[in-house]
Design a protein around this motif. Structure first.
Motif, PDB file in Angstrom:
ATOM      1  N   PHE A   1      -7.928   3.143  -0.648  1.00 11.99           N
ATOM      2  CA  PHE A   1      -7.801   4.596  -0.764  1.00 11.99           C
ATOM      3  C   PHE A   1      -7.307   5.171   0.556  1.00 11.99           C
ATOM      4  O   PHE A   1      -7.395   4.543   1.609  1.00 11.99           O
ATOM      5  CB  PHE A   1      -9.150   5.231  -1.118  1.00 11.99           C
TER       6      PHE A   1
ATOM      7  N   TYR B   1       0.861  -1.184   0.000  1.00 12.05           N
ATOM      8  CA  TYR B   1       0.000   0.000   0.000  1.00 12.05           C
ATOM      9  C   TYR B   1       0.894   1.230   0.000  1.00 12.05           C
ATOM     10  O   TYR B   1       1.847   1.322   0.782  1.00 12.05           O
ATOM     11  CB  TYR B   1      -0.930  -0.017   1.219  1.00 12.05           C
TER      12      TYR B   1
ATOM     13  N   ARG C   1      -6.256   5.295  -6.217  1.00  7.90           N
ATOM     14  CA  ARG C   1      -5.999   4.074  -5.457  1.00  7.90           C
ATOM     15  C   ARG C   1      -4.569   4.058  -4.918  1.00  7.90           C
ATOM     16  O   ARG C   1      -3.653   4.586  -5.547  1.00  7.90           O
ATOM     17  CB  ARG C   1      -6.219   2.842  -6.331  1.00  7.90           C
TER      18      ARG C   1
ATOM     19  N   ASP D   1      -3.316   0.906  -3.607  1.00  6.62           N
ATOM     20  CA  ASP D   1      -2.812  -0.468  -3.624  1.00  6.62           C
ATOM     21  C   ASP D   1      -1.889  -0.667  -4.811  1.00  6.62           C
ATOM     22  O   ASP D   1      -2.150  -0.177  -5.914  1.00  6.62           O
ATOM     23  CB  ASP D   1      -3.962  -1.470  -3.663  1.00  6.62           C
TER      24      ASP D   1
ATOM     25  N   ASP E   1     -10.269  -2.165  -3.848  1.00  6.68           N
ATOM     26  CA  ASP E   1      -9.640  -0.897  -4.201  1.00  6.68           C
ATOM     27  C   ASP E   1      -9.393  -0.133  -2.907  1.00  6.68           C
ATOM     28  O   ASP E   1     -10.333   0.164  -2.163  1.00  6.68           O
ATOM     29  CB  ASP E   1     -10.532  -0.078  -5.128  1.00  6.68           C
TER      30      ASP E   1
ATOM     31  N   ARG F   1     -13.936  -4.335  -5.534  1.00  8.12           N
ATOM     32  CA  ARG F   1     -13.468  -4.192  -6.920  1.00  8.12           C
ATOM     33  C   ARG F   1     -14.305  -5.110  -7.806  1.00  8.12           C
ATOM     34  O   ARG F   1     -14.535  -6.266  -7.458  1.00  8.12           O
ATOM     35  CB  ARG F   1     -11.985  -4.552  -7.024  1.00  8.12           C
TER      36      ARG F   1
END
Length: 286
Positions: free
Chosen positions: A179, A131, A196, A198, A177, A164
């Motif tokens: 954030f 992340y 996003r 990731d 997804d 997703r």
């Protein structure tokens, strides 16, 4: 070793790079913290570091560093270049990042990336989800480009995930997804497709594998955050990239006086802090 073009590098790569890996692919967009990024990759244990940049931005030659002149500002250049390297080295583990980005994983102060990969392989996984945690200086007056290693801050909360979906509208299994960070707090300045956080930060190259511009892979299992039977280890990519963009882009640079807010915290440059904040997890790695 310096190469005058991407095609020149690709033509000789298999004879110059160790097939053992792991590789780190570094895309240098400007002259910010290039040396510290390279030093971090070396300290992490990558055997080969491939640096892609315009000629004037490439650092000096040194051991374990391959310098390749390339247009990294071309749309999705990082994805197309990574895919080309994947084609040449199936089976090799790889990581890609940009300058002023730093890979962290649980216990990285005492274990290197090769030990991490060995654990991931034991779990029958071919990728590790990471992340992107935005870093920023708390004082843009002192650091107008928002970058300071000593005064680096991050958001300790404000992260979330949404389901997703496939093109057919079906929820994808074990894919979300994610954030948060500056892309969430200043979302009005960030295109939807770039919000996003990731990123599959560590993966094993396989035949016909492709990386896309949205940081997902053609093999859907690579895009999952966990295997079907338990949670897996995850990491973070601590990055000044978004902060740099927000203070330099004409549409946002005059709208943001500072990045500090009540949930800002000084970054300690230690995996324990990231673990305690829940920004990554050790999975079954004790």
């Amino acid at each position: 070793m310096r190469h005058s073009s991407l095609s020149d590098f690709l033509s000789v790569a298999t004879s110059q790079l160790s097939p053992k890996g792991p590789f780190a692919l570094l895309f240098i967009e400007d002259d910010t913290e290039v040396t510290s990024t390279i030093d971090h990759l070396k300290k992490s244990g990558f055997r080969e570091i491939l640096a892609f940049a315009a000629g004037h931005l490439l650092p000096e030659d040194n051991d374990g560093l391959h310098l390749i002149e390339a247009d990294v500002h071309k749309q999705d250049a990082f994805a197309s270049i990574t895919t080309e390297v994947i084609k040449l080295f199936p089976g090799v583990w790889m990581h890609y990042c940009f300058n002023a980005e730093y890979l962290f994983f649980p216990f990285c102060e005492t274990r290197n990336v090769r030990e991490l990969i060995a654990f991931i392989v034991e779990e029958r996984r071919q990728s590790m989800m990471t992340y992107v945690v935005d870093l920023y200086s708390n004082d843009l007056g002192k650091h107008p480009n928002a970058v300071s290693l000593d005064q680096a801050h991050l958001d300790k909360s404000g992260y979330y995930a949404l389901a997703r979906f496939s093109e057919d509208g079906e929820a994808l299994e074990r894919q979300l997804d994610f954030f948060g960070g500056l892309r969430w707090r200043f979302e009005e300045h960030i295109p939807w497709l770039r919000r996003r956080i990731d990123r599959v930060g560590l993966f094993q190259a396989t035949k016909d594998l492709r990386l896309y511009g949205d940081h997902t892979f053609s093999e859907q299992e690579y895009n999952t955050y966990a295997c079907p039977w338990h949670h897996n280890i995850s990491g973070t990519i601590c990055s000044f990239r978004t902060a740099k963009a927000l203070v330099s882009n004409p549409g946002s640079m005059y709208e943001i006086p500072h990045f500090w807010w009540k949930n800002s915290a000084h970054f300690d440059w230690h995996s324990n802090q990231l673990l305690e904040l829940g920004l990554m997890e050790p999975g079954q790695w004790f």
